[in-house]
Design a protein around this motif. Structure first.
Motif, PDB file in Angstrom:
ATOM      1  N   VAL A 176       1.033  -1.170   0.024  1.00 36.00           N
ATOM      2  CA  VAL A 176       0.059   0.015   0.100  1.00 36.00           C
ATOM      3  C   VAL A 176       0.970   1.195  -0.169  1.00 36.00           C
ATOM      4  N   VAL A 177       0.622   2.105  -0.957  1.00 40.64           N
ATOM      5  CA  VAL A 177       1.292   3.571  -0.882  1.00 40.64           C
ATOM      6  C   VAL A 177       0.366   4.498  -0.548  1.00 40.64           C
ATOM      7  N   ILE A 178       0.533   5.327   0.471  1.00 43.84           N
ATOM      8  CA  ILE A 178      -0.042   6.481   0.751  1.00 43.84           C
ATOM      9  C   ILE A 178       0.655   7.528   0.304  1.00 43.84           C
ATOM     10  N   ALA A 179       0.070   8.386  -0.729  1.00 45.00           N
ATOM     11  CA  ALA A 179       0.737   9.561  -0.972  1.00 45.00           C
ATOM     12  C   ALA A 179      -0.221  10.777  -0.322  1.00 45.00           C
ATOM     13  N   ASP A 180       0.517  11.473   0.301  1.00 44.11           N
ATOM     14  CA  ASP A 180       0.142  12.485   1.385  1.00 44.11           C
ATOM     15  C   ASP A 180       0.141  13.672   0.777  1.00 44.11           C
ATOM     16  N   ASN A 181      -0.706  14.432   0.774  1.00 45.25           N
ATOM     17  CA  ASN A 181      -0.935  15.815   0.272  1.00 45.25           C
ATOM     18  C   ASN A 181      -0.962  16.985   1.267  1.00 45.25           C
ATOM     19  N   GLY A 182      -0.307  16.803   2.489  1.00 46.89           N
ATOM     20  CA  GLY A 182      -0.249  17.716   3.505  1.00 46.89           C
ATOM     21  C   GLY A 182      -1.028  17.698   4.615  1.00 46.89           C
TER      22      GLY A 182
ATOM     23  N   GLY B 168       4.871  16.677  -1.096  1.00 49.44           N
ATOM     24  CA  GLY B 168       5.494  17.932  -1.160  1.00 49.44           C
ATOM     25  C   GLY B 168       4.521  19.186  -0.935  1.00 49.44           C
ATOM     26  N   GLY B 169       3.259  18.747  -0.509  1.00 49.79           N
ATOM     27  CA  GLY B 169       2.086  19.741  -0.439  1.00 49.79           C
ATOM     28  C   GLY B 169       0.788  19.496  -1.119  1.00 49.79           C
ATOM     29  N   ASN B 170      -0.208  20.149  -1.161  1.00 46.70           N
ATOM     30  CA  ASN B 170      -1.403  19.894  -1.948  1.00 46.70           C
ATOM     31  C   ASN B 170      -1.288  19.781  -3.173  1.00 46.70           C
ATOM     32  N   ILE B 171      -0.900  18.817  -3.855  1.00 48.04           N
ATOM     33  CA  ILE B 171      -0.909  19.103  -5.234  1.00 48.04           C
ATOM     34  C   ILE B 171      -1.988  18.657  -6.237  1.00 48.04           C
ATOM     35  N   GLY B 172      -3.155  18.164  -5.482  1.00 47.31           N
ATOM     36  CA  GLY B 172      -4.410  17.636  -6.150  1.00 47.31           C
ATOM     37  C   GLY B 172      -4.254  16.063  -6.260  1.00 47.31           C
ATOM     38  N   TYR B 173      -5.521  15.732  -6.340  1.00 52.69           N
ATOM     39  CA  TYR B 173      -5.676  14.156  -6.300  1.00 52.69           C
ATOM     40  C   TYR B 173      -4.897  13.563  -7.505  1.00 52.69           C
ATOM     41  N   GLY B 174      -4.991  13.765  -8.768  1.00 47.51           N
ATOM     42  CA  GLY B 174      -4.302  13.144  -9.820  1.00 47.51           C
ATOM     43  C   GLY B 174      -3.052  13.088  -9.745  1.00 47.51           C
ATOM     44  N   ALA B 175      -2.335  14.261  -9.503  1.00 47.07           N
ATOM     45  CA  ALA B 175      -0.908  14.391  -9.626  1.00 47.07           C
ATOM     46  C   ALA B 175      -0.421  13.667  -8.487  1.00 47.07           C
ATOM     47  N   ALA B 176      -1.027  13.444  -7.244  1.00 45.32           N
ATOM     48  CA  ALA B 176      -0.704  12.761  -6.032  1.00 45.32           C
ATOM     49  C   ALA B 176      -0.679  11.003  -6.348  1.00 45.32           C
ATOM     50  N   MET B 177      -1.848  10.985  -7.024  1.00 39.67           N
ATOM     51  CA  MET B 177      -2.072   9.497  -7.153  1.00 39.67           C
ATOM     52  C   MET B 177      -0.925   8.831  -8.340  1.00 39.67           C
ATOM     53  N   ASN B 178      -0.491   9.744  -9.131  1.00 43.33           N
ATOM     54  CA  ASN B 178       0.517   9.554 -10.355  1.00 43.33           C
ATOM     55  C   ASN B 178       1.916   9.354  -9.408  1.00 43.33           C
ATOM     56  N   ARG B 179       2.013  10.185  -8.592  1.00 45.16           N
ATOM     57  CA  ARG B 179       3.101   9.969  -7.733  1.00 45.16           C
ATOM     58  C   ARG B 179       3.056   8.707  -6.744  1.00 45.16           C
ATOM     59  N   GLY B 180       2.115   8.408  -6.283  1.00 43.61           N
ATOM     60  CA  GLY B 180       2.149   7.103  -5.381  1.00 43.61           C
ATOM     61  C   GLY B 180       2.097   5.796  -6.446  1.00 43.61           C
ATOM     62  N   VAL B 181       1.444   6.005  -7.598  1.00 41.33           N
ATOM     63  CA  VAL B 181       1.804   4.639  -8.602  1.00 41.33           C
ATOM     64  C   VAL B 181       3.222   4.487  -8.909  1.00 41.33           C
ATOM     65  N   ALA B 182       3.934   5.496  -9.005  1.00 43.01           N
ATOM     66  CA  ALA B 182       5.271   5.521  -9.255  1.00 43.01           C
ATOM     67  C   ALA B 182       6.199   4.930  -8.322  1.00 43.01           C
ATOM     68  N   GLU B 183       5.621   4.741  -7.075  1.00 41.04           N
ATOM     69  CA  GLU B 183       6.284   4.126  -6.017  1.00 41.04           C
ATOM     70  C   GLU B 183       6.437   2.603  -6.086  1.00 41.04           C
ATOM     71  N   LEU B 184       5.288   2.088  -6.703  1.00 40.05           N
ATOM     72  CA  LEU B 184       4.973   0.540  -6.701  1.00 40.05           C
ATOM     73  C   LEU B 184       6.000  -0.115  -7.532  1.00 40.05           C
TER      74      LEU B 184
ATOM     75  N   ASP C 174      -4.529  12.847 -15.472  1.00 35.62           N
ATOM     76  CA  ASP C 174      -4.327  14.354 -16.228  1.00 35.62           C
ATOM     77  C   ASP C 174      -4.049  15.306 -14.693  1.00 35.62           C
ATOM     78  N   SER C 175      -2.773  15.696 -14.289  1.00 32.95           N
ATOM     79  CA  SER C 175      -2.539  16.385 -13.321  1.00 32.95           C
ATOM     80  C   SER C 175      -3.231  17.928 -13.446  1.00 32.95           C
ATOM     81  N   ARG C 176      -3.672  18.445 -14.328  1.00 31.17           N
ATOM     82  CA  ARG C 176      -4.249  19.567 -14.354  1.00 31.17           C
ATOM     83  C   ARG C 176      -5.635  19.385 -13.451  1.00 31.17           C
ATOM     84  N   TYR C 177      -6.255  18.374 -13.272  1.00 28.35           N
ATOM     85  CA  TYR C 177      -7.453  18.255 -12.648  1.00 28.35           C
ATOM     86  C   TYR C 177      -7.034  18.429 -11.147  1.00 28.35           C
ATOM     87  N   PHE C 178      -7.130  19.407 -10.650  1.00 27.67           N
ATOM     88  CA  PHE C 178      -7.000  19.169  -9.166  1.00 27.67           C
ATOM     89  C   PHE C 178      -7.569  18.487  -8.294  1.00 27.67           C
ATOM     90  N   MET C 179      -8.767  18.403  -8.427  1.00 25.92           N
ATOM     91  CA  MET C 179      -9.792  17.341  -7.891  1.00 25.92           C
ATOM     92  C   MET C 179     -11.132  17.473  -8.568  1.00 25.92           C
TER      93      MET C 179
END
Length: 295
Positions: free
Chosen positions: A35-41, A63-79, A196-201
């Motif tokens: 399980v990867v938890i990508a935390d947005n602050g 690194g901060g509240n970067i939005g759901y999609g961007a954080a999810m991509n960051r978490g997937v990269a850790e797997l 698409d990380s342009r979608y904040f949420m």
């Protein structure tokens, strides 16, 4: 042996929701999954506590509240790159026993499925319409502007149902699936560069499902798998931020798919209508907050 799937969730002060997410996850599969938890602050300590208490949990600070999609991509990269399937889920999901193994079995039945989603119930037991049609210009605009003030309008009904009646037991492809809980085939997810990380949420799941479909993949509704979603806790706590973000995402989705000068007047009308609706919705939500605080 590498587990057949990994789980990624994004937290933003999710509190006890995250505890219940991990507690019920233990019975969702016969596998012990990473399980990867990508935390947005978060400021509640819940992600740190989860990582300390569970050996299979990895905490990633976005690194901060970067939005759901961007954080999810960051978490997937850790797997682990050898993991074939990724479970994308909100931290306020509670898993039914065997639900993830059921989704994995469905993925074997549907080799062209890029995403597979369960039947989603809400806290009151009602079935959330998690399998929907991709909105076109007319239905998307009608739903976006009128969805909260005229809930039975034909565009909202078509958008929410997607040809699947709530509670349907038929396993079938649909336009898109709720991002509250998805099993995605990694090759499909990576073929469209993830969210698409342009979608904040909000709307990032509609966009994901639409792009998967355009790339030749299927989005498959699997009602034999069930989860509970205690949705919208972030929206209810921060309506002044989340409601405008929702409306901005609705505009982006529709505008992206309707470019060019000929449709500029329609985009302008949509932007104006959404701006008005956003202000009305925020005012109503804040009034409800004040009323609840006094009671």
């Amino acid at each position: 042996m590498t587990a057949p799937f990994g789980v990624v969730t994004v937290t933003y002060s999710s509190g006890d929701y995250l505890h219940n997410f991990l507690r019920t996850l233990a019975d969702a599969s016969t596998h012990t999954v990473p399980v990867v938890i990508a935390d947005n602050g978060s400021d509640d300590g819940a992600p740190e506590k989860a990582a300390a208490e569970h050996d299979n949990v990895t905490l990633v600070d976005s690194g901060g509240n970067i939005g759901y999609g961007a954080a999810m991509n960051r978490g997937v990269a850790e797997l682990d790159p050898d993991i074939e399937f990724i479970v994308i889920a909100n931290p306020d999901v509670e898993w039914s026993p065997g639900s993830l193994d059921e989704l994995l079995a469905a993925a074997a039945r549907w080799p062209r499925a890029g995403s597979l989603g369960p039947l989603v119930t809400e806290v009151d037991g009602s079935v959330y319409p998690s399998a929907r049609a991709v909105p076109d210009l007319v239905s998307g605009t009608g739903h976006a502007i009128l969805g909260t003030v005229w809930k039975s309008n034909p565009w909202t009904r078509a958008y929410r149902d997607g040809g699947v009646e709530p509670g349907s037991t038929t396993e079938r492809p649909v336009g898109w699936l709720s991002g509250s809980c998805l099993l995605v085939r990694r090759s499909a997810f990576e073929s469209i560069n993830g969210f698409d990380s342009r979608y904040f949420m909000f709307m990032e799941d509609v966009d994901l499902g639409d792009r998967l479909g355009r790339a030749g993949w299927l989005n498959v509704y699997v009602p034999s798998a069930r989860v509970l979603h205690a949705k919208s806790h972030s929206v209810s706590k921060h309506p002044e931020k989340m409601i405008p973000a929702h409306h901005a995402s609705a505009y982006r989705f529709t505008a992206d798919r309707n470019p060019g000068p000929l449709r500029a007047p329609l985009r302008f009308a949509l932007r104006a209508g959404l701006a008005v609706r956003s202000k009305i919705a925020v005012s109503a939500a804040l009034r409800e907050q004040r009323r609840a605080a006094k009671s």
